[in-house]
Design an enzyme around this catalytic site. Structure first.
Site, short mmCIF file in Angstrom:
data_model
loop_
_atom_site.label_atom_id
_atom_site.label_comp_id
_atom_site.label_asym_id
_atom_site.label_seq_id
_atom_site.Cartn_x
_atom_site.Cartn_y
_atom_site.Cartn_z
N GLY A 1 0.83 -1.21 0.00
CA GLY A 1 0.00 0.00 0.00
C GLY A 1 0.85 1.25 0.00
N ASN A 2 0.23 2.38 0.26
CA ASN A 2 1.00 3.64 0.35
C ASN A 2 0.37 4.53 1.42
OD1 ASN A 2 -1.02 5.52 -0.96
ND2 ASN A 2 -0.78 4.02 -2.59
N ARG A 3 1.02 5.66 1.65
CA ARG A 3 0.65 6.48 2.81
C ARG A 3 -0.46 7.48 2.55
NH1 ARG A 3 4.67 7.43 6.65
NH2 ARG A 3 6.51 6.16 6.45
#
Ligand SMILES: Cc1cc2nc3c(=O)[nH]c(=O)nc-3n(C[C@H](O)[C@H](O)[C@H](O)COP(=O)(O)O)c2cc1C
Length: 405
Positions: A213-215
């Site tokens: 995923g990412n932030r």
């Protein structure tokens, strides 16, 4: 330190007689705690739901419902004249009708006629009342005159009923009020337009419990959706893995992966005037998905993760232009040499506008503020100084609106 009362923006919180009146207490708290001087003006019906003592104690101001209280102060004229914002939450079907027709039979309706500041209505009622042509015509009249009427939310109503008519979350009404106070009522320059905004970050599953995923928090995309709705647009928000309340008056489509986001965005884009891709969409996904949890082996290292490319949704939208004249906007989060990378990306993707910002561990992701440069395919560069994500959103919509006309 708290500002003196005289220096605080003056907000009139009108409360009419709906079951959601108790939720206005939270809106009141948010307004007072963020430095506004709030005068609550409930209707007589509203007092059946929440008493005057609550409004007075929470606001720190006197409370009256009729024009006959404190007549020497001429409150039926003064309260409206001195207000910087009037917000009516909940607004009953009856209150919308009275406001649309200019009736003035209590303190709140008098205040609505004397106010020259922006006015926000947050209606709440049963679906049948909301959908009735009388109510819809009253809402159209109020909007035509420049009032902001927030679309009710869909959900649980009084009793066991569900449907459209629920009061939007007080936090959302507060955001609308904050935006209106900051900008004034902007002309509804996106009225009649359909815009699609993607927000959040995709998650690419490895197995049933793990993902890449990412932030991205989704806050910038939600600010874009909220401001577009305030400027009159019909908004579809494609939200990937966000934990934010639905913006008032916006259709939210929830997705998880990049492939799901692509499908939802392309579907909504079919009749959209503009598409803004603020979501952080994963460039790659694991080549395989393990249907059971990948187990740790004591005697050997884990297998490497093989990645495959995800489709490039922004490039696809830019190349295909599913609707003639559609404006496509991308976002580029870069960590170094941001403008050079941004210009190259704009050319590569073929979009009309690219919002370029610098990111890092604590910059932009999850923050309330943003700072960016908006690059145009026509060679324009619009710097947006550090400020709330709503301010950047408004600049993006200014640039989109200019390209739509
Ligand atoms: C229990 C109860 C709940 C009500 N809820 C609503 C509501 O959510 N929305 C609405 O438009 N009217 C609602 N009404 C009807 C209004 O109270 C009624 O139309 C009243 O005249 C509104 O007065 P006001 O607009 O001056 O506050 C409700 C009435 C009762 C008894």
């Amino acid at each position: 330190m708290d500002k003196p009362k005289a220096d605080k923006p003056k907000v009139v919180l009108g409360v009419s007689g709906g079951i959601a009146a108790y939720k206005a207490c939270e809106l009141l708290r948010r307004l007072t705690e963020s430095g506004h001087d709030v005068r609550v003006v409930p209707t007589a019906s509203a007092l059946h739901f929440v008493g005057a003592a609550t409004w007075s104690a929470l606001s720190g101001n006197p409370v009256a419902t009729e024009v006959w209280d404190d007549v020497h102060e001429v409150p039926h004229v003064r309260i409206g004249q001195h207000a910087d914002l009037v917000v009516v939450a909940p607004a009953t079907a009856d209150m919308l009708a009275k406001a649309a027709h200019g009736l003035a039979d209590d303190l709140l309706t008098n205040t609505l006629l004397t106010a020259r500041c922006p006015v926000v209505f947050a209606p709440a009622m049963h679906t049948e009342m909301w959908e009735h042509p009388a109510t819809q015509e009253n809402v159209a009249t109020l909007r035509r005159r420049g009032a902001v009427v927030i679309e009710p939310a869909v959900g649980r109503l009084t009793g066991a009923d569900t449907g459209k008519g629920r009061l939007p979350d007080p936090a959302e009404i507060f955001e609308v009020c904050r935006g209106v106070l900051a900008r004034g009522v902007t002309a509804p320059d996106l009225a009649g337009r359909h815009v699609v905004v993607s927000a959040g970050g995709t998650r690419e599953p490895l197995d049933p419990v793990r993902f890449l995923g990412n932030r991205s928090s989704g806050k910038q995309g939600y600010a874009l959706a909220r401001t577009a709705a305030a400027r009159g647009a019909r908004v579809t928000l494609v939200a990937a893995n966000t934990a934010l309340p639905d913006p008032a008056g916006v259709d939210v489509v929830r997705v998880g992966t990049a492939l799901q986001l692509r499908e939802a965005v392309l579907k909504a884009a079919a009749d959209a005037d503009a598409v803004v891709m603020a979501a952080a969409v994963a460039d790659f996904r694991p080549a395989t998905y393990a249907t059971g949890k990948i187990k740790k082996q004591d005697d050997r290292d884990p297998d490497p993760i093989v990645l495959v490319r995800n489709p490039d949704v922004l490039a696809e939208l830019s190349a295909e232009r599913v609707r003639p004249g559609q404006v496509v906007v991308g976002f580029a989060a870069e960590t170094d040499d941001v403008l050079a990378h941004g210009r190259a990306k704009l050319r590569r993707k073929g979009c009309d506008l690219l919002v370029v910002n610098e990111v890092g561990e604590s910059r932009t992701f999850g923050a309330e503020d943003n700072e960016a440069v908006v690059l145009g395919a026509d060679g324009s560069e619009t710097p947006v100084p550090h400020g709330p994500k709503e301010a950047l959103a408004d600049v993006v919509w200014d640039l989109v609106a200019a390209r739509l006309t």
